[in-house]
Design a protein around this motif. Structure first.
Motif, PDB file in Angstrom:
ATOM      1  N   ILE A 129      51.238  85.973  14.400  1.00  0.00           N
ATOM      2  CA  ILE A 129      52.070  87.095  14.844  1.00  0.00           C
ATOM      3  C   ILE A 129      52.209  88.141  13.743  1.00  0.00           C
ATOM      4  O   ILE A 129      52.188  89.352  14.006  1.00  0.00           O
ATOM      5  CB  ILE A 129      53.451  86.572  15.299  1.00  0.00           C
ATOM      6  CG1 ILE A 129      53.289  85.770  16.588  1.00  0.00           C
ATOM      7  CG2 ILE A 129      54.426  87.728  15.498  1.00  0.00           C
ATOM      8  CD1 ILE A 129      54.537  85.073  17.038  1.00  0.00           C
ATOM      9  N   ILE A 130      52.329  87.706  12.500  1.00  0.00           N
ATOM     10  CA  ILE A 130      52.418  88.645  11.384  1.00  0.00           C
ATOM     11  C   ILE A 130      51.176  89.538  11.346  1.00  0.00           C
ATOM     12  O   ILE A 130      51.278  90.762  11.150  1.00  0.00           O
ATOM     13  CB  ILE A 130      52.586  87.885  10.050  1.00  0.00           C
ATOM     14  CG1 ILE A 130      53.984  87.287   9.960  1.00  0.00           C
ATOM     15  CG2 ILE A 130      52.339  88.825   8.864  1.00  0.00           C
ATOM     16  CD1 ILE A 130      54.202  86.414   8.741  1.00  0.00           C
ATOM     17  N   ALA A 131      50.009  88.937  11.524  1.00  0.00           N
ATOM     18  CA  ALA A 131      48.763  89.725  11.518  1.00  0.00           C
ATOM     19  C   ALA A 131      48.767  90.764  12.631  1.00  0.00           C
ATOM     20  O   ALA A 131      48.326  91.908  12.444  1.00  0.00           O
ATOM     21  CB  ALA A 131      47.565  88.788  11.665  1.00  0.00           C
ATOM     22  N   ILE A 132      49.313  90.386  13.800  1.00  0.00           N
ATOM     23  CA  ILE A 132      49.393  91.318  14.928  1.00  0.00           C
ATOM     24  C   ILE A 132      50.382  92.448  14.620  1.00  0.00           C
ATOM     25  O   ILE A 132      50.099  93.624  14.873  1.00  0.00           O
ATOM     26  CB  ILE A 132      49.804  90.567  16.204  1.00  0.00           C
ATOM     27  CG1 ILE A 132      48.709  89.572  16.599  1.00  0.00           C
ATOM     28  CG2 ILE A 132      50.068  91.552  17.348  1.00  0.00           C
ATOM     29  CD1 ILE A 132      49.114  88.625  17.717  1.00  0.00           C
ATOM     30  N   LEU A 133      51.530  92.096  14.071  1.00  0.00           N
ATOM     31  CA  LEU A 133      52.560  93.095  13.774  1.00  0.00           C
ATOM     32  C   LEU A 133      52.086  94.108  12.734  1.00  0.00           C
ATOM     33  O   LEU A 133      52.427  95.290  12.810  1.00  0.00           O
ATOM     34  CB  LEU A 133      53.840  92.404  13.299  1.00  0.00           C
ATOM     35  CG  LEU A 133      54.561  91.529  14.334  1.00  0.00           C
ATOM     36  CD1 LEU A 133      55.731  90.797  13.689  1.00  0.00           C
ATOM     37  CD2 LEU A 133      55.042  92.372  15.507  1.00  0.00           C
ATOM     38  N   LYS A 134      51.312  93.639  11.777  1.00  0.00           N
ATOM     39  CA  LYS A 134      50.770  94.552  10.764  1.00  0.00           C
ATOM     40  C   LYS A 134      49.901  95.629  11.407  1.00  0.00           C
ATOM     41  O   LYS A 134      49.886  96.777  10.957  1.00  0.00           O
ATOM     42  CB  LYS A 134      49.957  93.765   9.727  1.00  0.00           C
ATOM     43  CG  LYS A 134      50.788  92.971   8.736  1.00  0.00           C
ATOM     44  CD  LYS A 134      49.879  92.249   7.744  1.00  0.00           C
ATOM     45  CE  LYS A 134      50.667  91.495   6.697  1.00  0.00           C
ATOM     46  NZ  LYS A 134      49.774  90.762   5.744  1.00  0.00           N
ATOM     47  N   ASN A 135      49.185  95.251  12.447  1.00  0.00           N
ATOM     48  CA  ASN A 135      48.322  96.201  13.148  1.00  0.00           C
ATOM     49  C   ASN A 135      49.086  97.056  14.155  1.00  0.00           C
ATOM     50  O   ASN A 135      48.689  98.190  14.440  1.00  0.00           O
ATOM     51  CB  ASN A 135      47.189  95.464  13.872  1.00  0.00           C
ATOM     52  CG  ASN A 135      46.148  94.909  12.911  1.00  0.00           C
ATOM     53  OD1 ASN A 135      45.756  95.586  11.964  1.00  0.00           O
ATOM     54  ND2 ASN A 135      45.698  93.687  13.136  1.00  0.00           N
ATOM     55  N   MET A 136      50.167  96.533  14.681  1.00  0.00           N
ATOM     56  CA  MET A 136      50.928  97.248  15.708  1.00  0.00           C
ATOM     57  C   MET A 136      51.833  98.317  15.127  1.00  0.00           C
ATOM     58  O   MET A 136      51.995  99.395  15.714  1.00  0.00           O
ATOM     59  CB  MET A 136      51.790  96.260  16.520  1.00  0.00           C
ATOM     60  CG  MET A 136      51.041  95.398  17.503  1.00  0.00           C
ATOM     61  SD  MET A 136      52.157  94.270  18.392  1.00  0.00           S
ATOM     62  CE  MET A 136      53.229  95.429  19.248  1.00  0.00           C
TER      63      MET A 136
END
Length: 283
Positions: free
Chosen positions: A92-99
């Motif tokens: 989820i952290i990886a996704i949030l960094k991109n979002m």
């Protein structure tokens, strides 16, 4: 910050018809029974459903005209949405960094430690309280200016609810120009958190008041039928016939304390106001 103006949305026999305003730096609570229209209103605000009429403005713009950058200023918790249960927090952290361009990894990690949430355990293995904390943390992790939180403490025990409410209070202290719209069926949560309250019933707003005013000036008056017949009703909002007596809701407690010494006066609480506004009748 947010203005909902004369919004209407019909689903079969149900019709949402309401307005509300949230100011900068304000925490506003939305209360109402299950099925009253809280979730429908939240979805309307987030442009997840099409309005039949009315308008919604966020940050001074029509809600359906927000740019991607402006949408990043929203933090959202909906009861029926979230990340896949098969992801871990690291995923989820990886996704949030991109979002989110403003994703704050340091803040996120600090709160993860605060709540003792595991990084490598799949979300499906989290307890209800752990999932709720994570959803709220995700909504706060990118310095959102408007938080839309639909029942974020539902199904949680007292300790878990308090932890989430403390997180929201801390966030508002750090982000002093942010605003929150939060719904809950747990009155105690809203009494201790919100600046003002809206009540929705059968799709319509039937009540709006500052929380401090509600707690200080509102009261439930209990009396006999004879006392009720003689009662000065100019400040009575709702009345209700009970088994052997009458109950009345007022927003002028002091007036009745001074002028009706023979009746019982109980402190107005959110639960009491909800009950009287729904069950009571206007005089």
């Amino acid at each position: 910050m947010l203005e909902v103006k004369e919004v209407q949305k019909r689903y079969g026999t149900f019709e949402l018809e309401c307005s509300l305003t949230i100011l900068d730096g304000q925490i506003t609570g939305l209360i109402g029974q299950n099925g009253a229209g809280k979730s429908t209103l939240f979805k309307a605000i987030l442009d997840l459903i099409t309005l039949d009429s009315g308008s919604i403005q966020i940050f001074g713009k029509e809600h359906h005209e927000l740019s991607g950058k402006e949408k990043e200023k929203l933090g959202v918790v909906l009861s029926d949405s979230g990340f896949s249960a098969y992801l871990t927090v690291r995923d989820i952290i990886a996704i949030l960094k991109n979002m989110y361009s403003n994703f704050d990894l340091s803040y996120f990690q600090k709160q993860m430690q605060r709540f003792q949430l595991p990084y490598d355990q799949k979300i499906k293995e989290f307890s209800t309280g752990m999932k709720a904390k994570l959803k709220v943390l995700i909504a706060l992790s990118h310095h959102a200016k408007l938080l839309i939180l639909d029942e974020p403490t539902a199904g949680l025990d007292v300790i878990a609810r308090d932890e989430i409410l403390d997180l929201l209070r801390d966030y508002m202290e750090d982000e002093n120009d942010a605003s929150i719209l939060i719904s809950s069926h747990i009155a105690e949560d809203l009494e201790s958190l919100c600046d003002d309250l809206y009540m929705i019933h059968e799709g319509k707003m039937i009540f709006h008041e500052d929380t401090d005013v509600l707690l200080s000036d509102y009261a439930i008056l209990k009396m006999s039928e004879e006392q009720f017949k003689k009662l000065d009703t100019q400040y009575i909002l709702k009345a209700c016939k009970e088994a052997y007596s009458y109950a009345c809701l007022t927003n002028q407690k002091q007036y009745y304390m001074e002028n009706e010494p023979g009746i019982t006066i109980e402190k107005g609480t959110i639960d009491a106001v909800i009950t009287m506004m729904i069950r009571g009748y206007s005089l």
